[in-house]
Design a protein around this motif. Structure first.
Motif, PDB file in Angstrom:
ATOM      1  N   PHE A 196     175.040 -68.149  38.907  1.00 26.15           N
ATOM      2  CA  PHE A 196     175.339 -67.119  37.701  1.00 26.15           C
ATOM      3  C   PHE A 196     174.208 -67.291  36.727  1.00 26.15           C
ATOM      4  CE2 PHE A 196     178.597 -66.450  34.017  1.00 26.15           C
ATOM      5  CZ  PHE A 196     178.177 -65.094  34.058  1.00 26.15           C
ATOM      6  N   ILE A 197     173.512 -65.933  36.776  1.00 20.96           N
ATOM      7  CA  ILE A 197     172.207 -66.024  35.991  1.00 20.96           C
ATOM      8  C   ILE A 197     172.665 -65.053  34.645  1.00 20.96           C
ATOM      9  CG2 ILE A 197     169.758 -65.301  35.906  1.00 20.96           C
ATOM     10  CD1 ILE A 197     170.453 -67.794  37.623  1.00 20.96           C
ATOM     11  N   GLY A 198     172.618 -65.331  33.783  1.00 24.54           N
ATOM     12  CA  GLY A 198     172.971 -64.399  32.605  1.00 24.54           C
ATOM     13  C   GLY A 198     171.963 -63.443  32.273  1.00 24.54           C
ATOM     14  N   THR A 199     171.771 -62.240  33.406  1.00 15.32           N
ATOM     15  CA  THR A 199     170.991 -61.072  32.863  1.00 15.32           C
ATOM     16  C   THR A 199     171.942 -60.197  31.783  1.00 15.32           C
ATOM     17  OG1 THR A 199     171.942 -60.060  34.838  1.00 15.32           O
ATOM     18  CG2 THR A 199     169.740 -60.900  34.992  1.00 15.32           C
ATOM     19  N   GLU A 200     171.287 -59.473  31.376  1.00 17.81           N
ATOM     20  CA  GLU A 200     171.980 -58.317  30.464  1.00 17.81           C
ATOM     21  C   GLU A 200     173.185 -57.580  31.238  1.00 17.81           C
ATOM     22  OE1 GLU A 200     169.842 -55.530  28.182  1.00 17.81           O
ATOM     23  OE2 GLU A 200     168.582 -56.972  27.483  1.00 17.81           O
ATOM     24  N   LYS A 201     172.905 -57.298  32.511  1.00 19.50           N
ATOM     25  CA  LYS A 201     173.692 -56.468  33.160  1.00 19.50           C
ATOM     26  C   LYS A 201     175.062 -57.250  33.675  1.00 19.50           C
ATOM     27  CE  LYS A 201     174.231 -53.617  37.313  1.00 19.50           C
ATOM     28  NZ  LYS A 201     174.348 -54.592  38.444  1.00 19.50           N
ATOM     29  N   ILE A 261     166.295 -60.180  36.688  1.00 20.86           N
ATOM     30  CA  ILE A 261     165.528 -61.369  37.316  1.00 20.86           C
ATOM     31  C   ILE A 261     164.235 -60.783  37.656  1.00 20.86           C
ATOM     32  CG2 ILE A 261     165.446 -62.959  39.209  1.00 20.86           C
ATOM     33  CD1 ILE A 261     168.635 -63.146  39.010  1.00 20.86           C
ATOM     34  N   GLY A 262     164.206 -59.853  38.354  1.00 26.56           N
ATOM     35  CA  GLY A 262     162.863 -59.133  38.742  1.00 26.56           C
ATOM     36  C   GLY A 262     161.829 -58.995  37.509  1.00 26.56           C
ATOM     37  N   ARG A 263     162.363 -58.701  36.574  1.00 24.13           N
ATOM     38  CA  ARG A 263     161.241 -58.420  35.230  1.00 24.13           C
ATOM     39  C   ARG A 263     160.837 -59.671  34.764  1.00 24.13           C
ATOM     40  NH1 ARG A 263     161.630 -58.727  29.801  1.00 24.13           N
ATOM     41  NH2 ARG A 263     160.530 -57.111  28.739  1.00 24.13           N
ATOM     42  N   ALA A 264     161.664 -60.766  34.807  1.00 25.53           N
ATOM     43  CA  ALA A 264     161.198 -62.215  34.517  1.00 25.53           C
ATOM     44  C   ALA A 264     160.148 -62.690  35.324  1.00 25.53           C
ATOM     45  CB  ALA A 264     162.592 -63.006  34.579  1.00 25.53           C
ATOM     46  N   LYS A 318     164.540 -66.387  33.378  1.00 24.20           N
ATOM     47  CA  LYS A 318     163.254 -67.132  33.484  1.00 24.20           C
ATOM     48  C   LYS A 318     163.055 -68.393  34.464  1.00 24.20           C
ATOM     49  CE  LYS A 318     161.743 -66.188  28.811  1.00 24.20           C
ATOM     50  NZ  LYS A 318     161.937 -66.452  27.617  1.00 24.20           N
ATOM     51  N   GLU A 319     164.456 -68.962  34.488  1.00 23.92           N
ATOM     52  CA  GLU A 319     164.668 -70.339  35.322  1.00 23.92           C
ATOM     53  C   GLU A 319     164.347 -69.916  36.699  1.00 23.92           C
ATOM     54  OE1 GLU A 319     167.393 -73.395  32.840  1.00 23.92           O
ATOM     55  OE2 GLU A 319     168.237 -71.551  33.306  1.00 23.92           O
TER      56      GLU A 319
END
Ligand code: NDP
Length: 248
Positions: free
Chosen positions: A185-190, A14-17, A216-217
């Motif tokens: 629930f955020i679908g990061t790769e990890k 999420i930080g990257r986004a 991104k949301e």
């Protein structure tokens, strides 16, 4: 002049986004990371190439007061200070109760709560001096509800982050707006790689919009809270969870 945003744990997930979103909006971005040095460098290059803003990377454990001091001294040398702080870095050492230990609990609080406290304490003076600032904490719906008892330490840390949000918002008023975003629930790769399909399906059934969230949301919401359009939003815990319900 471009505002400066510091995103802790900004190299991935999420930080990257959030870094990408803020850079796209014209912020100069400081990517804090701890272990993801390669990802941080790649993101820095992507941001500079695509958005033509200044982007710095800095390795620092946010739970260390000394390292945070050094990081902000570095940022203040490169820029005047931090205009927008996003306290995103966190760990989750969830485990079954009989496998838990107090060291994991302490470490979770050190990173997720004291980390946010450390960085806030080091950037607020500049924000108060210029009479404008934003501190955006990334909490969790787990800080509001208990979904999984095994997440005890993480849940407690995110509840404490909500409390820190309220406290700082009051102390820094009226110049710094301090808010907390509570993602579901955020679908990061990890996040996705850790679970099997059946579990993911069950989790998505508890979300009214029927899917997990995109990093991104969350980043869009950070961008909004950082903007002048959000100047009347302060001291709030804002859920972004697709209408999540139910607990185990
Ligand atoms: P990740 O586990 O993918 O990323 C965690 C980030 O925190 C990494 O960038 C990591 O840096 C950084 N970090 C960990 N410890 C430290 C430390 N001591 N000092 C500095 N940085 C550190 O998490 P997500 O992207 O999924 O989550 C981001 C935020 O959103 C967190 O606060 C999380 O609690 C919250 N959240 C996430 C949800 C989800 O479904 N994904 C749901 C609800 C909340 P590095 O890689 O460099 O070590």
């Amino acid at each position: 002049m471009n505002k400066v945003a510091l995103v802790t744990g900004g190299a991935r997930g999420i930080g990257r986004a959030i870094c990408l979103e803020l850079a796209q909006s014209g912020y100069n971005v400081v990517i804090n990371y701890l272990t993801s040095s390669q990802e941080a460098k790649e993101l820095q290059k992507q941001i500079e190439d695509e958005y033509h803003v200044r982007c710095l990377t800095y390795k620092c454990d946010v739970s260390s007061t000394k390292e945070v001091d050094e990081m902000i001294a570095f940022v203040e040398k490169e820029f005047k200070g931090v205009d927008v702080l996003v306290n995103n870095a966190a760990i989750d050492l969830s485990n079954m109760f009989h496998l838990k230990n107090v060291e994991d609990f302490k470490r979770t609080l050190e990173v997720n709560v004291i980390g946010a406290y450390n960085v806030s304490l080091r950037v607020y003076k500049y924000m108060l001096e210029q009479k404008w600032g934003r501190i955006i904490n990334i909490g969790s719906t787990n800080g509001i509800n208990t979904y999984y008892p095994m997440c005890l330490e993480y849940d407690a840390s995110k509840a404490a982050l909500n409390s820190l949000t309220h406290n700082l918002a009051i102390q820094f008023a009226p110049y710094i707006n301090v808010n907390c975003i509570a993602p579901g629930f955020i679908g990061t790769e990890k996040e996705l790689e850790g679970y099997d399909e059946e579990f993911l399906k069950q989790e998505e059934e508890k979300i009214l919009v029927g899917r997990n969230g995109d990093p991104k949301e969350v980043a869009h919401l950070v961008k909004f809270l950082a903007s002048d359009e959000a100047s009347f939003i302060n001291n709030s815990i804002i859920r972004i969870d697709g209408g999540q319900y139910g607990s185990n």
